[in-house]
Design a protein around this motif. Structure first.
Motif, mmCIF file in Angstrom:
data_model
loop_
_atom_site.group_PDB
_atom_site.id
_atom_site.type_symbol
_atom_site.label_atom_id
_atom_site.label_comp_id
_atom_site.label_asym_id
_atom_site.label_seq_id
_atom_site.Cartn_x
_atom_site.Cartn_y
_atom_site.Cartn_z
ATOM 1 N N THR A 27 -3.866 35.907 -6.934
ATOM 2 C CA THR A 27 -4.307 36.529 -8.175
ATOM 3 C C THR A 27 -4.031 38.030 -8.093
ATOM 4 O OG1 THR A 27 -6.067 34.900 -8.404
ATOM 5 C CG2 THR A 27 -6.320 36.926 -9.663
ATOM 6 N N ILE A 28 -3.696 38.625 -9.225
ATOM 7 C CA ILE A 28 -3.425 40.054 -9.298
ATOM 8 C C ILE A 28 -4.606 40.723 -9.990
ATOM 9 C CG2 ILE A 28 -1.831 41.820 -10.150
ATOM 10 C CD1 ILE A 28 -0.622 39.777 -8.141
ATOM 11 N N VAL A 29 -5.088 41.836 -9.452
ATOM 12 C CA VAL A 29 -6.119 42.619 -10.117
ATOM 13 C C VAL A 29 -5.597 44.026 -10.355
ATOM 14 C CG1 VAL A 29 -8.087 41.286 -9.271
ATOM 15 C CG2 VAL A 29 -7.280 43.247 -7.955
ATOM 16 N N ARG B 116 -9.428 44.210 -14.069
ATOM 17 C CA ARG B 116 -8.948 43.024 -14.770
ATOM 18 C C ARG B 116 -8.186 42.162 -13.788
ATOM 19 N NH1 ARG B 116 -6.811 45.809 -20.345
ATOM 20 N NH2 ARG B 116 -8.830 45.729 -21.414
ATOM 21 N N SER B 117 -8.388 40.860 -13.892
ATOM 22 C CA SER B 117 -7.640 39.944 -13.022
ATOM 23 C C SER B 117 -6.610 39.196 -13.860
ATOM 24 C CB SER B 117 -8.577 38.963 -12.318
ATOM 25 O OG SER B 117 -9.155 38.073 -13.249
ATOM 26 N N TYR B 118 -5.487 38.894 -13.223
ATOM 27 C CA TYR B 118 -4.361 38.230 -13.882
ATOM 28 C C TYR B 118 -3.861 37.097 -12.989
ATOM 29 C CZ TYR B 118 -4.156 42.490 -16.708
ATOM 30 O OH TYR B 118 -4.463 43.531 -17.539
ATOM 31 N N ARG C 141 12.007 47.213 -10.196
ATOM 32 C CA ARG C 141 10.611 47.529 -9.942
ATOM 33 C C ARG C 141 9.743 46.337 -10.332
ATOM 34 N NH1 ARG C 141 12.473 51.184 -7.329
ATOM 35 N NH2 ARG C 141 12.375 53.366 -7.849
ATOM 36 N N VAL C 142 8.760 46.036 -9.479
ATOM 37 C CA VAL C 142 7.799 44.976 -9.777
ATOM 38 C C VAL C 142 6.632 45.606 -10.519
ATOM 39 C CG1 VAL C 142 6.240 43.274 -8.779
ATOM 40 C CG2 VAL C 142 8.484 43.650 -7.758
ATOM 41 N N THR C 143 6.201 44.968 -11.597
ATOM 42 C CA THR C 143 5.103 45.484 -12.404
ATOM 43 C C THR C 143 4.392 44.333 -13.098
ATOM 44 O OG1 THR C 143 4.509 47.084 -14.117
ATOM 45 C CG2 THR C 143 6.554 45.866 -14.437
ATOM 46 N N LEU C 144 3.243 44.613 -13.679
ATOM 47 C CA LEU C 144 2.566 43.621 -14.498
ATOM 48 C C LEU C 144 3.328 43.476 -15.811
ATOM 49 C CD1 LEU C 144 -1.247 44.409 -14.203
ATOM 50 C CD2 LEU C 144 -0.116 42.300 -13.561
ATOM 51 N N SER C 145 3.503 42.267 -16.256
ATOM 52 C CA SER C 145 4.159 42.025 -17.531
ATOM 53 C C SER C 145 3.315 42.610 -18.649
ATOM 54 C CB SER C 145 4.332 40.523 -17.751
ATOM 55 O OG SER C 145 4.745 40.271 -19.079
ATOM 56 N N ARG C 146 3.963 43.180 -19.636
ATOM 57 C CA ARG C 146 3.200 43.730 -20.759
ATOM 58 C C ARG C 146 2.582 42.638 -21.606
ATOM 59 N NH1 ARG C 146 7.582 46.580 -24.612
ATOM 60 N NH2 ARG C 146 7.304 45.099 -26.297
ATOM 61 N N TYR C 147 3.012 41.404 -21.392
ATOM 62 C CA TYR C 147 2.459 40.265 -22.118
ATOM 63 C C TYR C 147 1.373 39.532 -21.323
ATOM 64 C CZ TYR C 147 6.712 41.175 -24.698
ATOM 65 O OH TYR C 147 7.712 41.788 -25.410
ATOM 66 N N ALA C 148 1.041 40.038 -20.144
ATOM 67 C CA ALA C 148 0.038 39.380 -19.306
ATOM 68 C C ALA C 148 -1.336 39.436 -19.974
ATOM 69 C CB ALA C 148 -0.018 40.051 -17.939
ATOM 70 N N VAL C 149 -2.012 38.308 -19.935
ATOM 71 C CA VAL C 149 -3.357 38.208 -20.512
ATOM 72 C C VAL C 149 -4.359 38.123 -19.363
ATOM 73 C CG1 VAL C 149 -4.878 36.816 -21.956
ATOM 74 C CG2 VAL C 149 -2.443 37.015 -22.535
ATOM 75 N N PRO C 150 -5.363 39.016 -19.348
ATOM 76 C CA PRO C 150 -6.330 38.996 -18.250
ATOM 77 C C PRO C 150 -7.140 37.703 -18.215
ATOM 78 C CG PRO C 150 -6.627 40.953 -19.624
ATOM 79 C CD PRO C 150 -5.632 40.083 -20.295
ATOM 80 N N LEU C 151 -7.396 37.240 -17.002
ATOM 81 C CA LEU C 151 -8.288 36.093 -16.816
ATOM 82 C C LEU C 151 -9.741 36.532 -16.928
ATOM 83 C CD1 LEU C 151 -6.536 34.537 -13.690
ATOM 84 C CD2 LEU C 151 -6.375 33.721 -16.058
ATOM 85 N N GLU C 152 -10.029 37.690 -16.349
ATOM 86 C CA GLU C 152 -11.382 38.253 -16.366
ATOM 87 C C GLU C 152 -11.285 39.761 -16.533
ATOM 88 O OE1 GLU C 152 -14.375 36.712 -13.550
ATOM 89 O OE2 GLU C 152 -12.671 35.692 -12.629
ATOM 90 N N ASP C 153 -12.327 40.333 -17.078
ATOM 91 C CA ASP C 153 -12.386 41.772 -17.301
ATOM 92 C C ASP C 153 -13.789 42.245 -16.934
ATOM 93 O OD1 ASP C 153 -12.254 44.381 -18.212
ATOM 94 O OD2 ASP C 153 -11.398 43.860 -20.154
#
Length: 137
Positions: free
Chosen positions: A36-38, A50-52, A79-91
């Motif tokens: 999981t990515i935070v 936020r977790s993704y 470059r590795v980055t969070l997708s701009r379309y990523a939806v958080p699992l938790e906030d």
């Protein structure tokens, strides 16, 4: 504290600091042991985690200055980055105005070492995946 020291500290907790992390203002992108990515940010009067899902990471290619291919390669580094379309699992958030009496943008002024306790506090509030035992016939 600098980012290499932070990467070592996080590794000792089984976490991996990812590219896109910045010490000022604090923005951390961290991979947890379950992939999981935070993303932790300190902005205004808010500390946010936020977790993704693991597939929220994407790779972008940075274009070169001219792209002609004559004296520069046509494509730049990846470059590795969070997708701009990523939806958080938790906030999860800490409202600094309510908790600490912050009035303006005190969270944005936090040093990396001062923001870390808040990162770990918010990290403990995330749901931990539960293991289920399955019967085998």
């Amino acid at each position: 504290m600098n980012l290499p020291a932070l990467a070592d500290l996080l590794a000792s907790h089984g976490l991996r600091l990812l590219p896109g992390s910045h010490p000022v203002p604090v923005e951390l992108v961290v991979q947890l042991p379950d992939a999981t990515i935070v993303r932790f940010t300190a902005r205004g009067t808010t500390l946010r985690l936020r977790s993704y899902p693991a597939d929220a990471l994407t790779t972008i290619t940075i274009p070169t200055e001219c792209g002609c291919g004559d004296h520069h390669p046509q494509t730049g580094p990846a470059r590795v980055t969070l997708s701009r379309y990523a939806v958080p699992l938790e906030d999860r958030t800490i409202d600094g105005e309510l908790e600490f009496g912050w009035q303006h943008h005190e969270a944005g002024h936090l040093r990396l070492a001062d923001a870390l306790p808040h990162f770990f506090t918010l990290l403990t509030t995330l749901r931990t995946p539960t293991r289920q035992l399955l019967g085998v016939a």
